[in-house]
Motif scaffolding. Structure first.
Motif, PDB file in Angstrom:
ATOM      1  N   PRO A 150      44.180  33.340  43.103  1.00  0.00           N
ATOM      2  CA  PRO A 150      44.196  32.252  43.970  1.00  0.00           C
ATOM      3  C   PRO A 150      45.227  32.386  45.114  1.00  0.00           C
ATOM      4  N   CYS A 151      44.645  32.049  46.282  1.00  0.00           N
ATOM      5  CA  CYS A 151      45.616  31.906  47.383  1.00  0.00           C
ATOM      6  C   CYS A 151      46.454  30.756  47.192  1.00  0.00           C
ATOM      7  N   PRO A 152      47.770  30.839  46.984  1.00  0.00           N
ATOM      8  CA  PRO A 152      48.740  29.606  46.948  1.00  0.00           C
ATOM      9  C   PRO A 152      48.448  28.443  48.003  1.00  0.00           C
ATOM     10  N   ARG A 153      48.008  28.814  49.107  1.00  0.00           N
ATOM     11  CA  ARG A 153      47.663  27.766  50.230  1.00  0.00           C
ATOM     12  C   ARG A 153      46.215  27.192  50.151  1.00  0.00           C
ATOM     13  N   CYS A 154      45.348  27.818  50.357  1.00  0.00           N
ATOM     14  CA  CYS A 154      44.040  27.423  50.285  1.00  0.00           C
ATOM     15  C   CYS A 154      43.246  27.612  48.887  1.00  0.00           C
ATOM     16  N   HIS A 155      43.892  28.316  47.888  1.00  0.00           N
ATOM     17  CA  HIS A 155      43.600  28.095  46.700  1.00  0.00           C
ATOM     18  C   HIS A 155      42.056  29.051  46.386  1.00  0.00           C
ATOM     19  N   HIS A 156      41.701  29.717  47.397  1.00  0.00           N
ATOM     20  CA  HIS A 156      40.384  30.462  47.144  1.00  0.00           C
ATOM     21  C   HIS A 156      41.053  31.876  46.667  1.00  0.00           C
ATOM     22  N   GLU A 157      40.023  32.498  45.820  1.00  0.00           N
ATOM     23  CA  GLU A 157      40.129  33.850  45.145  1.00  0.00           C
ATOM     24  C   GLU A 157      40.393  34.698  46.243  1.00  0.00           C
ATOM     25  N   THR A 158      41.402  35.852  46.150  1.00  0.00           N
ATOM     26  CA  THR A 158      41.426  36.897  47.178  1.00  0.00           C
ATOM     27  C   THR A 158      42.075  38.032  46.425  1.00  0.00           C
ATOM     28  N   VAL A 159      41.536  39.375  47.072  1.00  0.00           N
ATOM     29  CA  VAL A 159      41.967  40.601  46.551  1.00  0.00           C
ATOM     30  C   VAL A 159      42.594  41.234  47.594  1.00  0.00           C
ATOM     31  N   HIS A 160      43.896  42.008  46.925  1.00  0.00           N
ATOM     32  CA  HIS A 160      44.540  42.931  47.922  1.00  0.00           C
ATOM     33  C   HIS A 160      44.814  44.214  47.233  1.00  0.00           C
TER      34      HIS A 160
END
Lengths: 117, 207
Positions: A43-53
């Motif tokens: 999860p993104c620590p700001r918007c809390h949506h899942e993200t992949v890098h």
């Protein structure tokens, strides 16, 4: 419901580094003995949506170039040493106001990844 | 082996720019490698086309007179060159265009990314193999053509004459008229009257 999402802002916060270190899932591919890419998801620590890098450790930009060969040898040594600072930029699929063509909410955080430990 | 994740150093504008750039780095990688492979494929095809043209121009008549061993060697070299060229062409095309095959769909993004990396790595490996095979084919075929030009030729073709007394002469026919014929045997010109000639035939070489 885009008005409930945080606005797109290209920013970073050291606190996010600590939060993400606890929630991120990090894997090395194809394997940890000779990794070519680090994949960070969570999860993104700001918007809390899942993200992949995906962070490349080895690239084949110019497969036959002499300097490219040297660079790859050096990169391979770097890959073999077992650590890398990875800056992840949020690339979630949620729609954030003022994002325009860009994906994610704009937040970035830095993780220190060690392997072979 | 284990992977340990801790908080990293605070982000800077430079590190953010680098992270932005690295996102695009992976995306175009396979396309770049495939474009390189396609150009190499065209170059290697032109190179091998040149060899084919040379081979046709010289033709099989250049094998005449070559010793048996040399003929065999030429055959093997040309066959080897052909196989290397075919192999190189296959690797170049596989690097440029890939080779579709049935496989289990990737269950996760990690698997998908891993597969993409492996695809790029395989394309690079195929390209290197294609170049090595192409230049090796060039060297082998050049050696074969060189052997047809400069290979050992045991003897010059000549005429063998069997005389009425049973003896035989073998050499180069110099001339012939109603009275007889003149033949050069080992640098010495000899005259044979027509009445003494039993039979005559051309031979690939004199002993």
């Amino acid at each position: 419901m885009t008005d409930q999402q945080p606005l797109y802002r290209a920013e970073s916060d050291p606190d996010w580094n600590t939060v993400a270190a606890g929630t991120a899932r990090v894997t090395l591919h194809p394997d940890e003995s000779a990794p070519e890419v680090i994949v960070v998801s969570g999860p993104c620590p700001r918007c809390h949506h899942e993200t992949v890098h995906a962070e490349p450790l080895i690239t084949y930009a110019n497969a036959l170039d002499g300097s490219g060969l040297l660079a790859r040898l050096l990169l391979r040594r770097a890959a073999a040493t077992g650590s890398r600072d990875v800056e992840v930029i949020c690339a979630c699929t949620a729609t954030h106001p003022e994002a325009g063509e860009r994906s994610g909410c704009g937040a970035s955080w830095v993780l220190h990844v060690e392997w072979g430990v | 082996m284990a992977v340990r994740v801790t908080a990293g150093a605070p982000s800077t504008p430079a590190s953010r720019s680098r992270a932005d750039a690295s996102r695009g780095l992976l995306a175009g990688e396979l396309a770049r490698v495939r474009a390189q492979a396609e150009n190499w494929r065209n170059g290697l095809a032109a190179l091998l086309g040149l060899l084919t043209a040379v081979g046709i121009v010289k033709g099989p008549d250049t094998l005449q007179g070559l010793s048996g061993g040399a003929r065999g060697a030429v055959g093997l070299l040309l066959l080897g060159g052909l196989l290397l060229a075919a192999g190189g062409a296959f690797f170049a095309m596989r690097a440029a265009f890939g080779l579709p095959r049935r496989r289990v769909a990737d269950a996760s993004l990690e698997e998908l990314l891993t597969r993409e990396r492996l695809t790029v790595r395989r394309a690079v490996r195929d390209l290197r193999r294609a170049i090595a095979a192409g230049f090796l084919a060039l060297a082998v075929v050049t050696a074969g053509i060189g052997l047809t030009w400069y290979g050992p030729r045991p003897g010059e073709p000549g005429v063998q004459i069997v005389l009425t007394d049973g003896s035989a002469l073998c050499g180069t026919l110099v001339g012939m008229d109603a009275k007889g014929l003149r033949i050069r045997v080992k640098e010495v010109e000899r005259r044979v009257p027509s009445g003494r000639v039993g039979s005559a035939k051309s031979v690939p070489s004199c002993p």
